[in-house]
Design a protein around this motif. Structure first.
Motif, mmCIF file in Angstrom:
data_model
loop_
_atom_site.group_PDB
_atom_site.id
_atom_site.type_symbol
_atom_site.label_atom_id
_atom_site.label_comp_id
_atom_site.label_asym_id
_atom_site.label_seq_id
_atom_site.Cartn_x
_atom_site.Cartn_y
_atom_site.Cartn_z
ATOM 1 N N VAL A 1 7.352 -5.536 -2.088
ATOM 2 C CA VAL A 1 7.055 -6.460 -3.207
ATOM 3 C C VAL A 1 5.664 -7.070 -3.009
ATOM 4 N N PHE A 2 5.397 -7.552 -1.796
ATOM 5 C CA PHE A 2 4.088 -8.180 -1.523
ATOM 6 C C PHE A 2 2.951 -7.225 -1.869
ATOM 7 N N ARG A 3 3.137 -5.937 -1.483
ATOM 8 C CA ARG A 3 2.066 -4.953 -1.690
ATOM 9 C C ARG A 3 1.763 -4.693 -3.160
ATOM 10 N N GLU A 4 2.694 -5.059 -4.029
ATOM 11 C CA GLU A 4 2.426 -4.929 -5.469
ATOM 12 C C GLU A 4 1.373 -5.948 -5.908
ATOM 13 N N TYR A 5 1.232 -7.008 -5.104
ATOM 14 C CA TYR A 5 0.339 -8.090 -5.495
ATOM 15 C C TYR A 5 -0.963 -8.130 -4.716
#
Ligand code: TTP
Ligand code: MG
Length: 354
Positions: free
Chosen positions: A90-94
């Protein structure tokens, strides 16, 4: 430095929430993960158990006295690692600027966000929502312009919290903060500060940098800055290091053992510098030899604790060379590699950032 946007994300009652998610019978009830057996300690407790005073690291038998209805469950680390992977995805999407502190916690620098969202607060909301969708678990987030304040902020409205501290609010926020909440102030330092009349950020701020260093050593400099809201530490992307080493190629292949031993001395020197620079110490030392016929020979030795001492490393490297060098063998390349790195505990990692 231009204003950064930093988010600290921390899952709520992490292990216990995963257990409640996977076993509906545990939902809404006081649950402790771990703490079984005679000597077991609890890793964490569900929010239903916390009003009874149940905390991480508390012995199970003591918790049972405080909360007779407490349900003990065994930890399932594979399940926690799985969730950890999901939240990191999820973090890597941002952003790619992610610094994990443990399985359930990370700093994100979202100054440049991969998604087109202007405000850090909205980014944090979106991340929390994605985590919920992906894992059916809640996280708390803290948003600010530096790591230290973001981390404190994530703890303020737990569970399912979102706290934003803007640069204009930072100074008064820090003044009212109890000293033990300050980054780098452990139990011992907090006691020492209190004995000198320093209870809050406001008290701490009254001290000169000189006096802080005199009383608290090197970290005093850091305390001086941080109470003024100065914390420029970057969000550091963690690259999982597998091995670290150096090697040297000789102009002419060397057959003489004594000469090779001398060369190894220099390699150990360079190797030590390399380890010190990246502050990584492995438990395994590997010697690599390449012969004039381009044959590779690698031999390793492992110890229980990380190898840090130059004299020990030199001794082990020499042993490896002496044991594995054969009569008549011509060596054109020699190298040393460290591997099998030990993961430092979370607190250790924080302390080392000084
Ligand atoms: P924390 O984030 O410190 O705690 P938590 O997620 O359980 O609760 P909170 O809502 O207050 O954040 O730690 C994350 C996990 O790490 C925790 O669920 C279990 C594990 N852990 C231990 O095993 N031992 C410990 O002493 C601590 C503090 C945590
Ligand atoms: Mg947590």
């Amino acid at each position: 430095m231009p204003d950064r946007k930093i988010i600290h994300v921390d899952m709520d009652a992490f292990y216990a929430s995963v257990e409640q998610r996977d076993n509906p019978e545990l939902r809404g009830k006081p649950v402790a993960v771990g703490g079984g057996g005679k000597r077991g300690v609890i890793t964490t407790a569900s929010y239903e158990a916390r009003p009874f005073g149940i905390r991480s690291a508390m012995p199970g038998f003591k918790a049972k006295v405080k909360c007779p209805d407490l349900i003990f469950v065994k930890p399932r680390f594979d399940a926690y690692v799985e969730v950890s992977k999901q939240i990191r995805a999820v973090f890597r999407e941002y952003t790619d600027l992610i610094e994990p502190l443990s399985l359930d916690e990370a700093f994100l620098d979202v100054t440049e966000c991969k998604k087109d969202i202007t405000y850090a607060t909205d980014i944090a909301k979106a991340i929390k929502a994605d985590i919920l969708t992906e894992t059916q678990l809640t996280a708390s987030a803290g948003v600010s312009y530096c790591k230290f304040i973001a981390k404190i902020a994530s703890d303020i409205n737990k569970p399912d919290g979102l706290t934003v501290i803007k640069p204009t609010q930072a100074i008064s926020f820090l003044e009212s903060l109890p000293v033990e909440k300050f980054f780098g102030v452990g139990k011992v330092t907090a006691e020492k500060m209190k004995s000198k009349g320093i209870h809050t950020g406001k008290d701490l701020k009254a001290w000169s940098q000189y006096d802080l260093i005199k009383s608290f050593g090197k970290p005093g400099r850091f305390f001086y800055d941080i109470v003024r809201g100065i914390d420029d530490r970057p969000v550091r992307v963690e690259r999982a290091r597998k091995s670290l080493g150096i090697e040297r190629t000789f102009e002419d292949p060397i057959a003489d053992l004594t000469q090779l031993q001398q060369k190894l001395d220099g390699i150990v020197e360079g190797f030590m510098k390399r380890l010190e620079k990246s502050n990584s110490y492995g438990r395994t030392l590997t010697l690599k030899l390449k012969t004039a016929e381009f044959k590779n020979v690698t031999r390793s030795i492992s110890k229980e604790s990380p190898l840090k001492e130059q004299t020990l490393i030199k001794q082990l490297a020499l042993e490896l060379l002496n044991q594995h060098h054969e009569e008549g063998m011509k060596i054109r390349l020699m190298g040393l590699t460290a591997s099998n790195f030990v993961n430092e505990e979370k607190d250790n990692q924080l302390q080392m950032e000084f």
